[in-house]
Motif scaffolding. Structure first.
Motif, PDB file in Angstrom:
ATOM      1  N   LYS A  59      26.833 -39.821 175.964  1.00 33.73           N
ATOM      2  CA  LYS A  59      27.131 -38.619 176.739  1.00 33.73           C
ATOM      3  C   LYS A  59      28.637 -38.407 176.755  1.00 33.73           C
ATOM      4  O   LYS A  59      29.394 -39.290 177.124  1.00 33.73           O
ATOM      5  CB  LYS A  59      26.616 -38.767 178.162  1.00 33.73           C
ATOM      6  CG  LYS A  59      25.118 -39.041 178.237  1.00 33.73           C
ATOM      7  CD  LYS A  59      24.439 -38.068 179.176  1.00 33.73           C
ATOM      8  CE  LYS A  59      22.946 -38.332 179.323  1.00 33.73           C
ATOM      9  NZ  LYS A  59      22.165 -37.944 178.158  1.00 33.73           N
ATOM     10  N   LYS A 113      32.045 -35.456 177.378  1.00 32.57           N
ATOM     11  CA  LYS A 113      32.466 -34.228 178.047  1.00 32.57           C
ATOM     12  C   LYS A 113      33.477 -33.517 177.161  1.00 32.57           C
ATOM     13  O   LYS A 113      34.378 -34.156 176.611  1.00 32.57           O
ATOM     14  CB  LYS A 113      33.130 -34.553 179.390  1.00 32.57           C
ATOM     15  CG  LYS A 113      32.146 -34.942 180.473  1.00 32.57           C
ATOM     16  CD  LYS A 113      32.888 -35.271 181.751  1.00 32.57           C
ATOM     17  CE  LYS A 113      31.933 -35.873 182.773  1.00 32.57           C
ATOM     18  NZ  LYS A 113      32.670 -36.606 183.813  1.00 32.57           N
ATOM     19  N   GLU A 123      29.273 -30.972 179.590  1.00 25.69           N
ATOM     20  CA  GLU A 123      28.712 -32.254 179.138  1.00 25.69           C
ATOM     21  C   GLU A 123      27.829 -32.026 177.932  1.00 25.69           C
ATOM     22  O   GLU A 123      27.063 -31.057 177.876  1.00 25.69           O
ATOM     23  CB  GLU A 123      27.893 -32.890 180.274  1.00 25.69           C
ATOM     24  CG  GLU A 123      28.769 -33.522 181.322  1.00 25.69           C
ATOM     25  CD  GLU A 123      27.980 -34.467 182.231  1.00 25.69           C
ATOM     26  OE1 GLU A 123      27.119 -35.207 181.717  1.00 25.69           O
ATOM     27  OE2 GLU A 123      28.233 -34.426 183.440  1.00 25.69           O
TER      28      GLU A 123
END
Lengths: 100, 148
Positions: free
Chosen positions: A72, A74, A17
């Motif tokens: 955010k 990944k 992440e």
């Protein structure tokens, strides 16, 4: 949202992440830096935001993510050089793509 | 969607004449002047050229997204130009660029640019849409392909 992910790929893939730290987000220049870094690796590399995954080797794909400041994401990488790929891309995020 | 408002039939050219990066950029700034939202043509051109010097906005698959920030605009303005023969834009993939999306936004605001890029990149990321854009015969058709 992960229903179509192949189990074999998930098992082989690495995920990390990251947060978009630079003020301007993933605009053209950061996207180009990510693509340049990603194309150096043999395996598949994906970037994911809110369940949407795009090819990290495609600039237009990256731009569709709308990676604004604070988002955010990944990083998913597969293949023999997956660990190095994840590290290289995460490093760009951490360095704010060399901007403010 | 409000973000697609910046793109209008007046800011679309199906037949850019320029044969160099500089000529294409000047032509596209003139398209933006036609939108009536630019106060200072030369300031906008300078901002776009300076941005281009830092890193080419020639991306992949024929797409270039030249842009700049200047207080000569109050809100994000955008233009789209097509040059079927393509121009060497110093693109990341080394291929000539033939679809150009130019945006100019105020110095102070950052959000709308990323949002607009995301909106416009979704159709442009599709090879069949790119082929249709290159075959389009009217600005209305281009708008329809991108905005629906």
């Amino acid at each position: 949202m992960d229903s179509d992910r192949k189990p074999t790929k998930a098992a082989a893939a690495l995920t990390r992440e990251v947060t978009v730290l630079n003020r301007y987000g993933i605009h053209a220049r950061p996207a180009a830096l990510l693509v340049k870094a990603a194309t150096g690796f043999a395996g598949e590399i994906l970037l994911e935001k809110n369940g949407v995954q795009v090819n990290a080797k495609s600039i237009m794909g990256l731009l569709t993510l709308e990676g604004n400041h604070g988002a955010k994401l990944k990083i998913h990488a597969a293949g023999p050089d997956a660990a190095a790929a994840v590290a290289a891309l995460a490093d760009l995020f951490e360095r704010k793509f060399y901007e403010d | 969607m409000n973000l697609k408002k910046p793109l209008t039939v007046e800011t679309i050219s199906l037949d850019l004449q320029g044969d160099s990066k500089e000529a294409i950029l000047a032509e596209m700034v003139d398209l933006l002047v036609a939108s009536g939202h630019i106060r200072d043509r030369d300031a906008v051109l300078k901002a776009v050229l300076e941005r281009e010097k830092r890193m080419s906005t020639g991306m992949q698959n024929g797409i270039a997204i030249p842009h700049g920030k200047t207080d000569s605009v109050d809100c994000l303005v955008a233009a789209l130009g097509i040059k079927r023969a393509g121009v060497d834009f110093g693109a990341l993939d080394g291929q000539p660029s033939n679809i150009f999306v130019m945006t100019v936004s105020p110095d102070s605001r950052t959000g709308p640019h990323i949002q607009f890029l995301a909106e416009i990149s979704r159709p442009l990321n599709d090879a069949s849409v790119r082929a249709k854009l290159l075959a389009a015969t009217s600005p209305d058709e281009v708008l329809h392909l991108l905005i629906g």
